[in-house]
Design a protein around this motif. Structure first.
Motif, PDB file in Angstrom:
ATOM      1  N   THR A  90       7.723  48.943   5.299  1.00  0.00           N
ATOM      2  CA  THR A  90       8.168  47.881   6.209  1.00  0.00           C
ATOM      3  C   THR A  90       8.474  46.599   5.440  1.00  0.00           C
ATOM      4  OG1 THR A  90       5.829  47.581   6.702  1.00  0.00           O
ATOM      5  CG2 THR A  90       7.171  48.715   8.350  1.00  0.00           C
ATOM      6  N   GLU A  91       7.776  46.406   4.343  1.00  0.00           N
ATOM      7  CA  GLU A  91       8.070  45.214   3.542  1.00  0.00           C
ATOM      8  C   GLU A  91       9.487  45.294   2.957  1.00  0.00           C
ATOM      9  OE1 GLU A  91       5.256  44.332   0.426  1.00  0.00           O
ATOM     10  OE2 GLU A  91       6.345  42.529  -0.159  1.00  0.00           O
ATOM     11  N   LEU A  92       9.823  46.452   2.423  1.00  0.00           N
ATOM     12  CA  LEU A  92      11.167  46.606   1.853  1.00  0.00           C
ATOM     13  C   LEU A  92      12.235  46.545   2.955  1.00  0.00           C
ATOM     14  CD1 LEU A  92      12.863  47.009  -0.694  1.00  0.00           C
ATOM     15  CD2 LEU A  92      12.611  49.486  -0.400  1.00  0.00           C
ATOM     16  N   ALA A  93      11.884  47.057   4.134  1.00  0.00           N
ATOM     17  CA  ALA A  93      12.845  47.009   5.244  1.00  0.00           C
ATOM     18  C   ALA A  93      13.195  45.559   5.578  1.00  0.00           C
ATOM     19  CB  ALA A  93      12.287  47.729   6.476  1.00  0.00           C
ATOM     20  N   TRP A  94      12.198  44.705   5.550  1.00  0.00           N
ATOM     21  CA  TRP A  94      12.484  43.284   5.826  1.00  0.00           C
ATOM     22  C   TRP A  94      13.425  42.709   4.774  1.00  0.00           C
ATOM     23  CZ3 TRP A  94      12.816  40.224   9.657  1.00  0.00           C
ATOM     24  CH2 TRP A  94      13.103  38.875   9.405  1.00  0.00           C
ATOM     25  N   VAL A  95      13.150  43.028   3.520  1.00  0.00           N
ATOM     26  CA  VAL A  95      14.038  42.557   2.450  1.00  0.00           C
ATOM     27  C   VAL A  95      15.456  43.085   2.688  1.00  0.00           C
ATOM     28  CG1 VAL A  95      14.526  42.699  -0.029  1.00  0.00           C
ATOM     29  CG2 VAL A  95      12.164  42.361   0.765  1.00  0.00           C
ATOM     30  N   GLU A 318       7.085  45.702  -6.348  1.00  0.00           N
ATOM     31  CA  GLU A 318       6.869  44.586  -7.289  1.00  0.00           C
ATOM     32  C   GLU A 318       8.196  44.145  -7.915  1.00  0.00           C
ATOM     33  OE1 GLU A 318       4.791  42.420  -8.345  1.00  0.00           O
ATOM     34  OE2 GLU A 318       3.093  43.146  -7.162  1.00  0.00           O
ATOM     35  N   ASP A 319       8.959  45.132  -8.377  1.00  0.00           N
ATOM     36  CA  ASP A 319      10.263  44.841  -8.975  1.00  0.00           C
ATOM     37  C   ASP A 319      11.166  44.117  -7.983  1.00  0.00           C
ATOM     38  OD1 ASP A 319       9.626  46.098 -11.364  1.00  0.00           O
ATOM     39  OD2 ASP A 319      10.576  48.015 -10.821  1.00  0.00           O
ATOM     40  N   VAL A 320      11.170  44.606  -6.749  1.00  0.00           N
ATOM     41  CA  VAL A 320      12.060  44.013  -5.749  1.00  0.00           C
ATOM     42  C   VAL A 320      11.675  42.561  -5.500  1.00  0.00           C
ATOM     43  CG1 VAL A 320      12.722  44.063  -3.298  1.00  0.00           C
ATOM     44  CG2 VAL A 320      12.676  46.193  -4.632  1.00  0.00           C
ATOM     45  N   ARG A 321      10.374  42.309  -5.367  1.00  0.00           N
ATOM     46  CA  ARG A 321       9.929  40.920  -5.140  1.00  0.00           C
ATOM     47  C   ARG A 321      10.379  40.034  -6.299  1.00  0.00           C
ATOM     48  NH1 ARG A 321       4.684  43.122  -4.591  1.00  0.00           N
ATOM     49  NH2 ARG A 321       4.431  44.007  -2.507  1.00  0.00           N
ATOM     50  N   ILE A 324      14.160  39.292  -6.280  1.00  0.00           N
ATOM     51  CA  ILE A 324      14.668  38.356  -5.265  1.00  0.00           C
ATOM     52  C   ILE A 324      13.880  37.043  -5.234  1.00  0.00           C
ATOM     53  CG2 ILE A 324      15.628  40.226  -3.839  1.00  0.00           C
ATOM     54  CD1 ILE A 324      13.263  39.681  -1.865  1.00  0.00           C
ATOM     55  N   GLY A 325      12.886  36.933  -6.097  1.00  0.00           N
ATOM     56  CA  GLY A 325      12.171  35.655  -6.201  1.00  0.00           C
ATOM     57  C   GLY A 325      11.186  35.361  -5.094  1.00  0.00           C
ATOM     58  N   VAL A 326      10.474  36.368  -4.620  1.00  0.00           N
ATOM     59  CA  VAL A 326       9.378  36.131  -3.665  1.00  0.00           C
ATOM     60  C   VAL A 326       8.092  36.746  -4.216  1.00  0.00           C
ATOM     61  CG1 VAL A 326      10.960  36.175  -1.684  1.00  0.00           C
ATOM     62  CG2 VAL A 326       9.702  38.253  -2.303  1.00  0.00           C
ATOM     63  N   GLY A 327       6.987  36.478  -3.534  1.00  0.00           N
ATOM     64  CA  GLY A 327       5.716  37.076  -3.938  1.00  0.00           C
ATOM     65  C   GLY A 327       4.952  36.165  -4.877  1.00  0.00           C
ATOM     66  N   ALA A 328       3.627  36.358  -4.892  1.00  0.00           N
ATOM     67  CA  ALA A 328       2.755  35.487  -5.684  1.00  0.00           C
ATOM     68  C   ALA A 328       3.132  35.530  -7.162  1.00  0.00           C
ATOM     69  CB  ALA A 328       1.302  35.912  -5.485  1.00  0.00           C
ATOM     70  N   ARG A 329       3.488  36.691  -7.631  1.00  0.00           N
ATOM     71  CA  ARG A 329       3.799  36.780  -9.070  1.00  0.00           C
ATOM     72  C   ARG A 329       5.012  35.961  -9.440  1.00  0.00           C
ATOM     73  NH1 ARG A 329       2.487  42.858 -11.120  1.00  0.00           N
ATOM     74  NH2 ARG A 329       0.323  42.784 -10.427  1.00  0.00           N
ATOM     75  N   SER A 330       5.971  35.856  -8.547  1.00  0.00           N
ATOM     76  CA  SER A 330       7.160  35.058  -8.858  1.00  0.00           C
ATOM     77  C   SER A 330       6.804  33.600  -9.028  1.00  0.00           C
ATOM     78  CB  SER A 330       8.196  35.199  -7.743  1.00  0.00           C
ATOM     79  OG  SER A 330       8.701  36.523  -7.714  1.00  0.00           O
ATOM     80  N   ILE A 331       5.918  33.091  -8.145  1.00  0.00           N
ATOM     81  CA  ILE A 331       5.521  31.685  -8.208  1.00  0.00           C
ATOM     82  C   ILE A 331       4.649  31.404  -9.441  1.00  0.00           C
ATOM     83  CG2 ILE A 331       3.901  30.058  -7.108  1.00  0.00           C
ATOM     84  CD1 ILE A 331       5.303  30.400  -4.589  1.00  0.00           C
ATOM     85  N   ASN A 332       3.794  32.359  -9.760  1.00  0.00           N
ATOM     86  CA  ASN A 332       2.863  32.150 -10.863  1.00  0.00           C
ATOM     87  C   ASN A 332       3.446  32.398 -12.244  1.00  0.00           C
ATOM     88  OD1 ASN A 332       0.952  31.561  -8.953  1.00  0.00           O
ATOM     89  ND2 ASN A 332       0.170  33.640  -8.821  1.00  0.00           N
TER      90      ASN A 332
END
Ligand code: TRP
Length: 333
Positions: A90-95, A318-321, A324-332
């Motif tokens: 469902t997470e990927l579906a939103w993306v 993880e790769d998808v986030r 596209i520049g989302v997710g905690a890892r992108s910010i950190n």
């Protein structure tokens, strides 16, 4: 080019019937023999787009998984799991909602059919094919066995993947091939102009796990035609019965009955007995295997399937986030 990873899904609408078996599941079983990985998913999140029924959905998902194993889906060779047990779907579906074109979704014929019949048309029904694209691409699958009615959804899956790759500037998702399941559609016994389906009602379908007596009775009551007249083409009901006989492995008998029906001297009662016998014999080993599977076994096997599916899905998400520049890892970072 042949696929390296095959994915397909089926909605937990209840027990499997002959239409599901010959239209999809038999092919899924055969594909396990090939070199590609096979991943099969019970899509409960798709099922809720048609309405919520919390009392029966878990039971149906479990039941369907049991039927699939009974038909020959080998939970060691394939990954068999329930969609909602791997939340990345469902997470990927939103993306993917950000990559699917509204215009493309508006042209989906399955949406038009279903929304025409539904009282409450949810937007989930509209974005249903986006979730389907997520199911497939979450595993970087490149082959999807489906019936003709799903071709349009796979076309959409390809355009989502292409747009994603183009936007992020990386060839991330593969091009998905539609592996069309050939073989004729099984029609309803009571209304042979329509596709066999549970939603038409009990007399329209033969469930794979139904007792032999009930199966014989349903086939005996199948709609045919008046008979006794020569004809060039078999009527839909007779063609359906002859087709079933052939699919159940009785080729010579099927040819013979078809000829007799065209000459106008076939006794439909004989054809029906032959079909019932062949179908019951074909289902016997499935029913035996099904009887040996407890719900506890099924729960274990689905838990194992979900953990194997997650092992593929998590790094892809993880790769998808990241892309596209989302997710905690992108910010950190
Ligand atoms: N929409 C498919 C059907 O109705 C079921 C499905 C969901 C599916 N996700 C999928 C099929 C992914 C193939 C691949 O039959």
């Amino acid at each position: 080019m042949s696929a390296t990873r095959i994915f397909s899904g089926i909605q937990p609408t209840g027990d499997l019937h002959l239409g599901n078996y010959f239209g999809a599941v038999r092919n899924w079983v055969a594909l396990q023999e090939g070199a590609a990985d096979t991943i099969y998913c019970v899509v409960d999140y798709h099922a809720i787009t048609g309405g919520i029924d919390a009392d029966v959905l878990p039971e149906r998902a479990l039941q369907l998984a049991g039927d699939l194993v009974a038909c020959g889906i080998d939970p060691e060779r394939s990954i068999l799991f329930v969609q909602s047990h791997v939340p990345e779907h469902t997470e990927l579906a939103w993306v993917f909602n950000a990559f699917a074109a509204f215009g493309d979704l508006s042209r989906m014929t399955q949406f038009k059919d279903k929304s025409g019949r539904a009282k409450h048309v949810s937007s989930g029904l509209f974005t249903y094919p986006v979730l389907q694209a997520a199911d497939i691409l979450l595993y970087l699958s490149d082959g999807v066995p489906v019936g003709e009615d799903q071709s349009q959804h796979l076309e959409l899956t390809r355009s989502i993947a292409r747009r994603f790759n183009q936007v992020v500037g990386e060839d991330y998702f593969p091009d998905v091939q539609t592996l069309l399941t050939e073989g004729k559609r099984i029609m309803s016994l009571a209304d042979p102009e329509r596709k066999m389906s549970k939603s038409l009602g009990d007399k329209h379908y033969v469930g794979l796990m139904e007792p032999p007596k009930r199966i014989a009775k349903k086939i005996r009551s199948a709609v045919t035609d008046a008979g006794g007249e020569a004809r060039d083409e078999l009527s839909p009901g007779v063609a359906n019965l002859v087709g079933l006989l052939r699919l159940a492995g009785e080729h010579a008998a099927a040819d013979q009955y078809a000829e007799e029906a065209k000459r106008g001297d076939l006794l439909y009662g004989h054809l029906k007995v032959a079909v019932a016998d062949a179908v019951v014999a074909m289902l016997e080993p499935f029913q035996e295997r099904r009887a040996q599977l407890s719900n506890a076994d099924l729960r274990d096997l689905l838990a194992d399937g979900a953990s194997r599916a997650s092992a593929i899905a998590k790094p892809v998400m993880e790769d998808v986030r990241r892309l596209i520049g989302v997710g905690a890892r992108s910010i950190n970072r």
